[in-house]
Design an enzyme around this catalytic site. Structure first.
Site, PDB file in Angstrom:
ATOM      1  N   HIS A 146     -19.051 -12.440 -13.852  1.00  0.00           N
ATOM      2  CA  HIS A 146     -19.755 -11.829 -12.724  1.00  0.00           C
ATOM      3  C   HIS A 146     -19.849 -12.838 -11.599  1.00  0.00           C
ATOM      4  CE1 HIS A 146     -22.491  -9.266 -10.523  1.00  0.00           C
ATOM      5  NE2 HIS A 146     -23.336 -10.275 -10.407  1.00  0.00           N
ATOM      6  N   LYS A 167     -24.927 -13.524  -3.012  1.00  0.00           N
ATOM      7  CA  LYS A 167     -23.551 -13.979  -3.261  1.00  0.00           C
ATOM      8  C   LYS A 167     -22.554 -13.181  -2.416  1.00  0.00           C
ATOM      9  CE  LYS A 167     -23.989 -13.303  -7.736  1.00  0.00           C
ATOM     10  NZ  LYS A 167     -25.440 -13.099  -7.842  1.00  0.00           N
ATOM     11  N   ASP A 185     -17.948  -9.006  -7.771  1.00  0.00           N
ATOM     12  CA  ASP A 185     -18.719  -8.459  -8.883  1.00  0.00           C
ATOM     13  C   ASP A 185     -18.082  -8.742 -10.237  1.00  0.00           C
ATOM     14  OD1 ASP A 185     -20.987  -7.116  -9.935  1.00  0.00           O
ATOM     15  OD2 ASP A 185     -19.712  -5.392 -10.315  1.00  0.00           O
ATOM     16  N   ARG A 252     -30.483 -34.351  -9.043  1.00  0.00           N
ATOM     17  CA  ARG A 252     -30.140 -34.267  -7.621  1.00  0.00           C
ATOM     18  C   ARG A 252     -28.747 -34.836  -7.363  1.00  0.00           C
ATOM     19  NH1 ARG A 252     -33.491 -36.702  -2.417  1.00  0.00           N
ATOM     20  NH2 ARG A 252     -31.859 -36.264  -0.868  1.00  0.00           N
TER      21      ARG A 252
END
Length: 316
Positions: A146, A167, A185, A252
């Site tokens: 997906h 997205k 998708d 990070r």
């Protein structure tokens, strides 16, 4: 999953026009197919087709001028033995290439053993390349993922992330910046060799992008032919996350590049935090440019570490 069926008649019809071949023997064995155990053991389609070789059973065997000359060289007994040994290989199909005339003994053997044999005027090397490409895709390990799969600056990039982070809207902005859509998708992924994943769009969703509040957009009709791609090789996964997820689950500045396993292949991955006011499209393109540098052997983080180490050494 890896599909396990491709019969002689299917193979013949698929390449009837491209290879201009004729079915010259073994017509009664149209359902003959590749051995399932051999398919499962094969690393790629390259293992399932090649020149005549007695130590590689179960694969499609191609006979060019050298192979035919070998079969016919020597005494009558030698020729008969070499031709009869082909039966023990249990090939799904024999292909006689380069416009070679089929030896009578070989034709008779194929009829007795019910081994399909096709004859083509095309060069044997070309036949092998075409069939390897087809079989690599047909028998590839495959899955679906997906996300939004795109061509960004020439790199195959999968955009994934938590629901509701935009997205598809990001995909639309990237398209407006000159990049190309492969699939939205549901993305079909095939492992076409040991290190390569290829992604494409299901036929039902081709050229379509769904944007919340607008609905389905036909990207090809809106932006033109250059805005869509038929397929791309997956080189980077861009994963979108919320602030709390980034702080909880990710460093990070990771010392080692992140990767994600896709069909047994490690794919480079970057994580981008989505907050109001950030230009995510610019960040994605920057991540792609950085990945291209890494693929060329230029690692900015490792260069910084080395620079920092040199500075520390000078101080000490």
């Amino acid at each position: 999953m890896k599909p396990t069926v491709v019969s002689a008649d299917v193979l013949f019809e698929v390449f009837r026009a491209a290879l201009k071949w004729e079915w010259v023997a073994g017509l009664g064995a149209s359902e003959r197919r590749f051995d399932e155990d051999a398919v499962q053991a094969a690393r790629s389609g390259a293992d399932l087709v090649g020149y005549l070789n007695y130590i590689h059973p179960y694969r499609l065997q191609v006979l060019g001028p050298r192979e035919v000359a070998y079969l016919l060289r020597g005494t009558t007994e030698d020729c008969a033995r070499r031709i009869s040994r082909i039966v023990t290989l249990e090939p799904p199909v024999l292909v006689l290439a380069d416009g070679q005339a089929a030896p009578d003994a070989l034709l008779a053997m194929c009829e007795r053993a019910q081994i399909p044999m096709f004859a083509t005027p095309e060069p044997s090397a070309f036949v092998i390349d075409v069939l390897r490409a087809y079989l690599s895709r047909h028998f590839a390990d495959r899955t679906s993922m997906h996300g939004v799969f795109m061509d960004i600056l020439g790199l195959g990039v999968m955009i994934t992330g938590e629901s509701g982070l935009g997205k598809s809207e990001l995909g639309l902005e990237l398209i407006s910046r000159g990049n190309g859509l492969v699939a939205d998708d549901a993305v079909e992924l095939d492992r076409i060799n040991q290190t390569t994943i290829e992604g494409r769009c299901p036929e039902l969703l081709q050229n379509l992008l769904e944007v919340r509040g607008i609905g389905l957009l036909d990207i090809r009709a809106i932006f033109g032919e250059t805005a869509v791609r038929r397929k791309m090789r997956l080189k980077l996964i861009v994963h979108l996350v919320r602030s709390e997820t980034l702080e909880r689950d990710y460093e990070r500045m990771p010392f080692e590049p992140l990767t994600q396993d896709v069909l047994g292949v490690p794919v480079r991955k970057v994580v981008i935090q989505v907050v109001a006011g950030r230009n995510i499209a610019v960040l994605v393109e920057a991540a792609v440019r950085s990945t291209i540098l890494q693929l060329r052997g230029i690692d900015t983080y490792q260069e910084f570490v080395a620079r920092h180490r040199r500075a520390m050494d000078r101080k000490s």
